[in-house]
Scaffold this motif. Sequence first.
Motif, PDB file in Angstrom:
ATOM      1  N   SER A 208      17.852 -25.677  -8.274  1.00  0.00           N
ATOM      2  CA  SER A 208      16.421 -25.815  -8.466  1.00  0.00           C
ATOM      3  C   SER A 208      16.121 -26.853  -9.538  1.00  0.00           C
ATOM      4  O   SER A 208      16.822 -26.920 -10.555  1.00  0.00           O
ATOM      5  CB  SER A 208      15.830 -24.464  -8.883  1.00  0.00           C
ATOM      6  OG  SER A 208      14.542 -24.630  -9.416  1.00  0.00           O
ATOM      7  N   PRO A 209      15.082 -27.690  -9.342  1.00  0.00           N
ATOM      8  CA  PRO A 209      14.697 -28.633 -10.397  1.00  0.00           C
ATOM      9  C   PRO A 209      14.395 -27.934 -11.714  1.00  0.00           C
ATOM     10  O   PRO A 209      14.642 -28.496 -12.777  1.00  0.00           O
ATOM     11  CB  PRO A 209      13.442 -29.306  -9.822  1.00  0.00           C
ATOM     12  CG  PRO A 209      13.589 -29.177  -8.351  1.00  0.00           C
ATOM     13  CD  PRO A 209      14.276 -27.860  -8.130  1.00  0.00           C
ATOM     14  N   ASP A 289      -1.293 -27.822  -7.873  1.00  0.00           N
ATOM     15  CA  ASP A 289      -0.641 -28.846  -7.067  1.00  0.00           C
ATOM     16  C   ASP A 289       0.730 -29.197  -7.634  1.00  0.00           C
ATOM     17  O   ASP A 289       1.718 -29.303  -6.899  1.00  0.00           O
ATOM     18  CB  ASP A 289      -1.522 -30.096  -7.004  1.00  0.00           C
ATOM     19  CG  ASP A 289      -0.954 -31.156  -6.077  1.00  0.00           C
ATOM     20  OD1 ASP A 289      -0.722 -30.837  -4.903  1.00  0.00           O
ATOM     21  OD2 ASP A 289      -0.740 -32.299  -6.533  1.00  0.00           O
ATOM     22  N   VAL A 290       0.822 -29.370  -8.946  1.00  0.00           N
ATOM     23  CA  VAL A 290       2.099 -29.693  -9.582  1.00  0.00           C
ATOM     24  C   VAL A 290       3.085 -28.543  -9.421  1.00  0.00           C
ATOM     25  O   VAL A 290       4.262 -28.750  -9.089  1.00  0.00           O
ATOM     26  CB  VAL A 290       1.892 -30.027 -11.069  1.00  0.00           C
ATOM     27  CG1 VAL A 290       3.224 -30.189 -11.780  1.00  0.00           C
ATOM     28  CG2 VAL A 290       1.061 -31.291 -11.215  1.00  0.00           C
ATOM     29  N   ALA A 291       2.633 -27.307  -9.657  1.00  0.00           N
ATOM     30  CA  ALA A 291       3.525 -26.157  -9.545  1.00  0.00           C
ATOM     31  C   ALA A 291       4.030 -25.982  -8.119  1.00  0.00           C
ATOM     32  O   ALA A 291       5.220 -25.711  -7.893  1.00  0.00           O
ATOM     33  CB  ALA A 291       2.800 -24.897 -10.010  1.00  0.00           C
ATOM     34  N   LEU A 292       3.145 -26.138  -7.145  1.00  0.00           N
ATOM     35  CA  LEU A 292       3.534 -25.962  -5.750  1.00  0.00           C
ATOM     36  C   LEU A 292       4.549 -27.014  -5.332  1.00  0.00           C
ATOM     37  O   LEU A 292       5.566 -26.703  -4.711  1.00  0.00           O
ATOM     38  CB  LEU A 292       2.296 -26.026  -4.856  1.00  0.00           C
ATOM     39  CG  LEU A 292       2.512 -25.764  -3.356  1.00  0.00           C
ATOM     40  CD1 LEU A 292       2.907 -24.313  -3.123  1.00  0.00           C
ATOM     41  CD2 LEU A 292       1.265 -26.106  -2.561  1.00  0.00           C
ATOM     42  N   ARG A 293       4.301 -28.270  -5.698  1.00  0.00           N
ATOM     43  CA  ARG A 293       5.185 -29.347  -5.263  1.00  0.00           C
ATOM     44  C   ARG A 293       6.541 -29.294  -5.956  1.00  0.00           C
ATOM     45  O   ARG A 293       7.570 -29.571  -5.338  1.00  0.00           O
ATOM     46  CB  ARG A 293       4.517 -30.710  -5.498  1.00  0.00           C
ATOM     47  CG  ARG A 293       3.331 -30.932  -4.585  1.00  0.00           C
ATOM     48  CD  ARG A 293       2.722 -32.318  -4.747  1.00  0.00           C
ATOM     49  NE  ARG A 293       1.654 -32.504  -3.781  1.00  0.00           N
ATOM     50  CZ  ARG A 293       1.839 -32.868  -2.524  1.00  0.00           C
ATOM     51  NH1 ARG A 293       3.068 -33.092  -2.085  1.00  0.00           N
ATOM     52  NH2 ARG A 293       0.826 -33.017  -1.704  1.00  0.00           N
ATOM     53  N   CYS A 294       6.552 -28.944  -7.222  1.00  0.00           N
ATOM     54  CA  CYS A 294       7.816 -28.920  -7.958  1.00  0.00           C
ATOM     55  C   CYS A 294       8.605 -27.648  -7.676  1.00  0.00           C
ATOM     56  O   CYS A 294       9.794 -27.712  -7.365  1.00  0.00           O
ATOM     57  CB  CYS A 294       7.552 -29.050  -9.453  1.00  0.00           C
ATOM     58  SG  CYS A 294       9.039 -28.923 -10.456  1.00  0.00           S
ATOM     59  N   GLU A 299       9.825 -31.182  -4.904  1.00  0.00           N
ATOM     60  CA  GLU A 299       9.510 -32.610  -4.955  1.00  0.00           C
ATOM     61  C   GLU A 299       9.950 -33.204  -6.287  1.00  0.00           C
ATOM     62  O   GLU A 299       9.784 -32.602  -7.340  1.00  0.00           O
ATOM     63  CB  GLU A 299       8.005 -32.828  -4.773  1.00  0.00           C
ATOM     64  CG  GLU A 299       7.589 -34.283  -4.780  1.00  0.00           C
ATOM     65  CD  GLU A 299       6.103 -34.463  -4.547  1.00  0.00           C
ATOM     66  OE1 GLU A 299       5.691 -34.485  -3.374  1.00  0.00           O
ATOM     67  OE2 GLU A 299       5.361 -34.560  -5.536  1.00  0.00           O
ATOM     68  N   GLY A 300      10.502 -34.415  -6.249  1.00  0.00           N
ATOM     69  CA  GLY A 300      10.917 -35.087  -7.471  1.00  0.00           C
ATOM     70  C   GLY A 300       9.731 -35.384  -8.375  1.00  0.00           C
ATOM     71  O   GLY A 300       8.651 -35.751  -7.909  1.00  0.00           O
ATOM     72  N   MET A 301       9.935 -35.240  -9.670  1.00  0.00           N
ATOM     73  CA  MET A 301       8.850 -35.472 -10.617  1.00  0.00           C
ATOM     74  C   MET A 301       8.405 -36.931 -10.623  1.00  0.00           C
ATOM     75  O   MET A 301       7.233 -37.226 -10.839  1.00  0.00           O
ATOM     76  CB  MET A 301       9.287 -35.044 -12.020  1.00  0.00           C
ATOM     77  CG  MET A 301       8.163 -35.033 -13.049  1.00  0.00           C
ATOM     78  SD  MET A 301       6.782 -33.967 -12.542  1.00  0.00           S
ATOM     79  CE  MET A 301       7.546 -32.353 -12.658  1.00  0.00           C
ATOM     80  N   GLU A 302       9.338 -37.857 -10.356  1.00  0.00           N
ATOM     81  CA  GLU A 302       8.957 -39.269 -10.292  1.00  0.00           C
ATOM     82  C   GLU A 302       7.902 -39.493  -9.215  1.00  0.00           C
ATOM     83  O   GLU A 302       6.928 -40.215  -9.424  1.00  0.00           O
ATOM     84  CB  GLU A 302      10.179 -40.128  -9.993  1.00  0.00           C
ATOM     85  CG  GLU A 302      11.291 -40.027 -11.016  1.00  0.00           C
ATOM     86  CD  GLU A 302      12.578 -40.612 -10.487  1.00  0.00           C
ATOM     87  OE1 GLU A 302      12.501 -41.651  -9.796  1.00  0.00           O
ATOM     88  OE2 GLU A 302      13.645 -40.057 -10.745  1.00  0.00           O
TER      89      GLU A 302
END
Length: 342
Positions: A208-209, A289-294, A299-302
């Motif tokens: 996990s990221p 949106d950030v929490a869901l994608r990461c 999804e990569g933070m870049e």
Amino acid sequence: MTQAALPREMFDFPAWVPAAARHYVIHTELGLSIRALAREAGCHASTVMRQIRRFETRRDDPLVDDALRHLAELQAVDGAPRPGERAKAEDDLTVLGKLNAPGAVLAIARGLDRAVIAYDGRDETETVDRAVAERLALNDWIAPLPAADMTARLVRYRITQGGRQRYREQLAEAENRAGGFAEAAVEFTYYSGKGGPRGTVRVPTAESPLAGLSRRRDKDGNPFLEPDLVRVGERLREDFELAQLDEASAGIAAILAAEGEAADLPAGCTAARQRLRAALDDLGPELADVALRCCCFMEGMERTERRKGWSARSGKIVLRIALQQLSRHYAESYGAYGPMIG
């Protein structure tokens, strides 16, 4: 010479070459008119003219002059090596990092294939391939010293503000990759429950990221993400997987729409969707949106930072804020241990 008379290969420059440098070479060396260039680039002719004039004034810089000359000589030769093409992004990061040190200067003599980096107050020196130096100069990441004599055999350079910004961006990309936020696709395995396709959920086999970021330390040596915040993010992902959603159909708007659930969904799936919806609604659109994608899409933070137009390395700060808010939501809604999942 008209645009149609030029082979398309003449417009195929290495990706690192700035657009203004491409326009300059094609106009001055290959003969394409400014208006034709503007049509090709989809901009006004005056924009191309300003770019060409600026690079004409920069040809006093020996590194810029050599880079432009090499590009002009080799551009139409299919498969020929181009200046700096062997210089990878890692080379940029290494050299810019060295030049970012206080008192660092890059010196290069005309006709030599290697440049030298020297430091004030230090006896050590390091060498740099000339192709890398040309690449940095053409992108305006290094510039001659203000009092430098452009006609001298030896010219000295310092890193520019743009070079420092480029170094910070590349450093952030490297740190994101090391911390588990790389752009590579995350592998998943699949298994089905007794309900057939309805019971299929995705289980990530890669780390996990959040786990990667939890190993990072702040300036005081403390974990950037506390274990409790990592567990909160994993808890959100568990609800996402139990809700039997996927990246293609699970946008924030769709989740928060709160439309009636399908009658044939298992009770555990419906409950997971309700918990996920409540958590994202409490976070608000941006943090959700950030929490869901990461946490859920891996999804990569870049990519998240580029998509939102944020500065490098700012995404992980927003993610930590989202996880802190998510932790409060779970504690207030479900108590210290929360409801049983499934």
